[in-house]
Each structure stands twice: as C-alpha cells, then as structure tokens.
Design an enzyme around this catalytic site. Structure first.
Site, mmCIF file in Angstrom:
data_model
loop_
_atom_site.group_PDB
_atom_site.id
_atom_site.type_symbol
_atom_site.label_atom_id
_atom_site.label_comp_id
_atom_site.label_asym_id
_atom_site.label_seq_id
_atom_site.Cartn_x
_atom_site.Cartn_y
_atom_site.Cartn_z
ATOM 1 N N SER A 219 0.843 -1.191 0.000
ATOM 2 C CA SER A 219 0.000 0.000 0.000
ATOM 3 C C SER A 219 0.887 1.253 0.000
ATOM 4 C CB SER A 219 -0.965 -0.041 1.182
ATOM 5 O OG SER A 219 -2.022 0.866 0.998
ATOM 6 N N ASP A 335 -8.907 -5.593 -5.701
ATOM 7 C CA ASP A 335 -8.499 -4.528 -4.794
ATOM 8 C C ASP A 335 -9.265 -3.273 -5.188
ATOM 9 O OD1 ASP A 335 -7.289 -2.626 -3.224
ATOM 10 O OD2 ASP A 335 -5.241 -3.228 -3.713
ATOM 11 N N HIS A 366 -7.082 -6.071 -1.247
ATOM 12 C CA HIS A 366 -5.934 -5.197 -1.034
ATOM 13 C C HIS A 366 -4.784 -5.940 -0.366
ATOM 14 C CE1 HIS A 366 -3.801 -1.484 -0.771
ATOM 15 N NE2 HIS A 366 -3.849 -1.420 0.548
#
Length: 618
Positions: A219, A335, A366
C-alpha cells in the site's frame, strides 16, 4: 584415592579444555556467509537467532527542509543486522522498508469529508485529527526481520517525513517523499550523512552494507519504493511494490469524478495527510498551514474533480525516466482500495524502458505479496548478484480462480497476448433485463433514475430496477477467459448539468448471502464524470437533454467466467460506496444504438461465440 589419580583427572580436564578452546578458535575463524540453493538465499543458522542481532537507530540528513526551521530535515532510521557484521567484518545487502504508518495514525473516525451534497457544490468543512506518536527508540518496526535477516540481509526501516521521529512534513506524494528514501539509500551506499541524534550528534557510517539495496512494502509502504526508484538513485537495485498507489489522482478521482477509495468513503488526500501526521508536535502547525491548508486546499479540487498540476506532481508515471531498479509488481484484481490499474500502468512503463519487470496478480483484495520463492529469487539475483536466471522467467504470474496464492500460473505477459478486444452492444429484449450481444441494437432509448440509497450489489442482484440499466449475454455454454482492460463507450443524456456515471461488469446470477472474497460476481468496474467527456483537465457542464458520448476504461482484470454464468453490463449513476451522494432523482438516458463495450477475450471473437453458443465467425 592416591595422588596419581588426581594428577590423571587434572591432565584429562586440561586436555578437554584445550580441545574446547581449539574448537572455539576454529569456529571463530569460520566466517558466516549467505548460502544459496536453487537460486534462493537460504536460512543460515548463524544469522537466525534474534537475540544476537545488532539493533540501532540514527538520523539520515536529506536535501530538503519542509518543516520551516531553516535546517535540512533528517529521517529517523533503524537498522537490524546479524552480529557477524561487527564480529567478522561481514558486509551484506539491505532490504529497506519505509512508511508513514510506523509511529501510529489518527484514531478519530469522523475526519472524512461528508459526501452528502450536490455535484459541483462546495462541501461542508471537515474535522482535523491529532496523531499521538507511538513506539520507542531504537526500534521503528519489526516487519520483515524474520524473513530476511536469517537469509543474509540487513533490514532497515525509516519513518517518512513528518511521521514518527522523522523531521519535515508529510506531503502525500510530494517530492520530499521520494527524496527521503533516496537519502537513506545514499547513506547505505556511503554517500549520505548519518548521525546519532536528530540535531548534531556523531557521524554514523553504514560500514556493514555492500551498497546494494532492495525495497518492498504494501500500500503506502509499496508506493514509497517506487517513489525512491523514480529518483534513479544509485544502489537501489530492485523493488517489490505490493498494491502500490502510483497516482493520487487515480486513487481519489476517476475520469474527472470525485471518487473515494473502496472502504473509505469521503477520504481525500488531505484526510490521509491528517491520518499519518505523527511527527514532532512543535513542527506540525507549520506543515498544516503550508501543505494541508494551502497547497492541498488549492490543488485537490473536490468540486470539479479535474486533473491539474497538483495531481500531476503526485503521479509517478511522469517520473519514470531516471528509474533503473528491477521491478516486481504485486496486486489483487479485486483490490477496490488501491485499484489494479495502479500496478499495471507502472509495469507497462517499466517494460517500455527495457527494465527487468514482472507482474503478479491474484484474485483477492488489497495487499498480498508474491510467493516467497518469487521475492527470494528477485532479491537473490539483484542484491546478492547470484545468476539464477530470474530475468528469463515468465513476465506475468496470475493466481487462477480457486488456486493458492503461492501457486500462480505463468504467462508470457499481461494482458494475455492471446486476448483481443471483442465489441458487444447493449440491446432491448422482453423482460426485466436487456441483451448484451455482438449485434448493434435498433434505435432504442432507455432511462434510469439516480438513487444512491441502493448499493451497487443491490442493483446488480435485483431482477428489475428503475435505478439501473442491465444488459446480459446469453448463458455461457463454455468457460470464457477475459484478460486485460475492458472499455465502455456510452451515449447518454442527463436532465441535470451534472451527474455521476458508474459502470459495473458482473457475473450473474448473483451469489447472495456470501461475503465476496474473490471473483464471485464483480468482474470489474469503472466511474466517470460526463462533464469530463473530452478531457480530465477541464470539465464542461452538460446541457440537459443533450446526448454526449462518454468513453472510459474499466479496471484491468484476468478472470475465467465459468459456463452457466452470464456477463452483465450494468450502467447506473451514483455508486453508494464510491461517489458523492446527490439527492435522488437525476435521470440518465442511454442511446443503445450508439453505446458499446469492448471486452478483452482470450481467443477473441471466435472464443466468445463458442462460449455463447453462437455460430463461428465466417
């Protein structure tokens, strides 16, 4: 017992002690070193005891001042390394992880923007957050230690500018977030300056580093390796970004539309700034004023959603020219937070530059790193310099439906080279749903009414609804493999000057009562602002009743739709989980004759016809 007996015991013990000392001297003369097998770094027992690891911290000086004190900002850095880097003079490569999250984040839940307002209206002000720093010196994070230190790497962590004990200001994609990790890499390669304290202090050298660095993270932590790589810094040999945000415009906007990341309705770039700003409290007021309340407030533009210089400066696709690092991307096709386009666009740019590049996609949400074997081979090749042939492996690795994430299928590339676009057209049919087929529809107009109270899943699963238009293929007789980026072209009109436009591509029938984890029903989705039909840099109000063509890409995907399912194209207006929430009632009219879907099908039209039970292409 006589004297000779005690003499015998003493001599025996002396002999044993002498042998033990000789063995100890022998052991100390054997230097521990990395071990490789099948092209991968192996766990070395001498490196595997955390109690023996050397852990310390320092501050690395950067080339910028973003907290307004007239001094170059210093980044807080923590090092974890095998003791042999001191006792035996061993030098090792570095796995480096940097993050704005290590020192804690905001805990307030009401700092998001209120999405309940009309399109084009000025949103109400939102609440700001105060972040309390967590953690104690010298440890910044324990992530990745058990994976890489035993395999012969040094692991380095740092806090991003304006977070933890790092000086400066968060900018959420600004230049300092690229230059901060660059400074750390420079220091690891003997070029930068490190100190024992945030101000003053004694110099610290990375004498234990080989000068070969790799970065990874997930991320935001996956964004920063790419940010660093785009500086072209020498010594950063390889990166493995996992679900990285590669453009903050693509994260918070979509084709001119103000759109939230999935799961964070009302988040925007200034919200993320507040969320991570855990840096020194005495410097926060300056950063809040200069970065959040001036630069971000002027540049983010929640009213039009247009692309501008502010967003361009936070899009790493424009900074790729200096990049030299070998790239292994990882992302999930489902995601809906950091969407799968983020990795694909960078992967394609890296290939175009001729860089070593591979991409790993799975069918989940994710996060999700590549299998350990892939990461190990990547770092072994580019950090240890072991010729394991990883650069000759398949470019693309896709986790097929139902497969373990550790067992992806290899493909020559992504999208699948055997995929070509097939054009499908929405058409009317008796019943509650329209038909999606290979022939253009006769002249026909269909209308939907916007109502954000209904979620996208409710609309897709409903047999009928006035709040969406749904067009489905015949029931598939064979499995159908799609691979790539679908694109819609919709001829629409609105009865108001502004409207949200949302499109989902779904697999039906809808599987109710299940938490969607992989590819159960949503194939892909996309959003657009019809006011930005010509350009994402400038919106133009709609003339009520006038038809416009709005064309845009959906998110990339690679999925096998099983026989027995139908592919459905759903068109609706406001998406409850992603867009602003205007009052219900806006009417959109779709001209079916001039609307279409381009679907990337492995095997092209021939494969689609077979799957739909139609005659072969003549």
């Amino acid at each position: 017992m006589n004297k000779n007996y005690f003499t015998y015991v003493f001599v025996a013990l002396l002999s044993l002690a002498s042998a033990a000392n000789a063995q100890e001297r022998k052991d100390n003369s054997i230097k521990a070193k990395p071990v490789f097998k099948d092209g991968q770094a192996q766990v070395v027992e001498a490196f595997n005891d955390p109690k023996t690891w050397v852990r310390h911290d320092l501050w690395v000086e950067t080339e910028f001042d973003t907290d307004g004190d007239g001094k170059l900002d210093r980044m807080h850095v923590a090092v974890t390394r095998p003791s042999q880097t001191d006792t035996q003079g061993l030098k090792l490569p570095v796995v480096y992880v940097t993050s704005p999250y290590f020192a804690g984040v905001a805990t307030e839940k009401d700092i998001f923007w209120d999405v309940k307002h009309e399109l084009g209206a000025t949103p109400p002000k939102r609440k700001h957050a105060d972040v309390k720093r967590t953690g104690k010196r010298p440890i910044i994070s324990n992530s990745h230690l058990k994976t890489w230190v035993p395999r012969g790497y040094i692991v380095v962590h740092s806090s991003s500018p304006g977070t933890g004990l790092s000086q400066g200001s968060p900018t959420v994609g600004g230049d300092n977030e690229s230059l901060a990790p660059k400074a750390v890499v420079d220091w690891l390669c003997g070029r930068g300056k490190g100190y024992t304290e945030p101000y003053g202090g004694e110099p610290v050298k990375a004498y234990w580093s080989t000068g070969r660095v790799g970065m990874t993270g997930t991320s935001y932590n996956g964004t920063l390796p790419l940010a660093c790589a785009t500086t072209g810094v020498e010594g950063l040999e390889a990166i493995i970004p996992i679900a990285p945000n590669t453009s903050y415009y693509h994260y918070y906007r979509s084709n001119g539309l103000v759109r939230s990341p999935g799961g964070y309705l009302g988040e925007d770039i200034d919200v993320l700034y507040d969320f991570i700003h855990s840096g020194p409290e005495e410097k926060r007021a300056y950063a809040d004023s200069v970065v959040r309340d001036d630069e971000m407030a002027k540049g983010m533009d929640r009213i039009t959603g247009d692309y501008n210089d502010f967003w361009k400066g936070r899009d790493y696709i424009h900074d790729m020219k200096p990049m030299k690092a070998a790239l292994l991307m990882s992302h999930g096709f489902n995601d809906w937070n950091v969407m799968p386009e983020h990795s694909l666009r960078i992967y394609e740019a890296a290939k175009a530059k001729g860089l070593p590049a591979q991409i790993y996609y799975h069918q989940y949400g994710h996060g999700g790193p590549p299998p350990m074997r892939m990461m190990n081979r990547w770092f072994t090749r580019y950090l240890h310099g072991v010729e394991n042939g990883v650069e000759n492996d398949a470019r693309a690795w896709i986790v097929r439906e139902g497969a373990k994430t550790s067992k992806p299928t290899a493909y020559t590339d992504y999208p699948n080279p055997a995929a070509t676009n097939v054009t499908l057209y929405p058409g009317t049919e008796t019943g509650a749903r329209g038909l999606l087929n290979l022939k253009k529809s006769p002249v026909a107009l269909e209308t939907l009414t916007d109502d954000v109270s209904h979620s996208g899943s409710e609309l897709a699963s409903a047999e009928s609804s006035e709040n969406r238009l749904l067009y489905v293929t015949p029931k598939l007789k064979k499995d159908l493999h799609i691979s790539g980026t679908a694109r819609v072209s919709l001829r629409i009109s609105s009865d108001k000057p502004a409207a949200n436009l949302s499109v989902w591509l779904v697999s039906l029938p809808w599987k109710k009562g299940r938490r969607l984890k992989t590819t159960d029903n949503i194939i892909t989705r996309g959003w657009a602002d019809p006011q930005n039909r010509r350009s994402i840099t400038k919106s133009k109000p709609l003339k009520p009743g006038k038809f416009y063509t709005v064309s845009f890409d959906l998110q990339p995907d690679d999925q096998v739709i099983p026989a027995g399912q139908q592919i459905g194209l759903m068109v609706f207006s406001s998406d409850r989980d992603f867009t602003l929430w205007p009052e219900p009632g806006t009417k959109l009219t779709l001209d079916l004759r001039k609307s279409s879907l381009k679907l990337p099908v492995v095997g092209g039209e021939q494969a689609l016809r077979k799957a739909m039970g139609l005659d072969a292409v003549q």
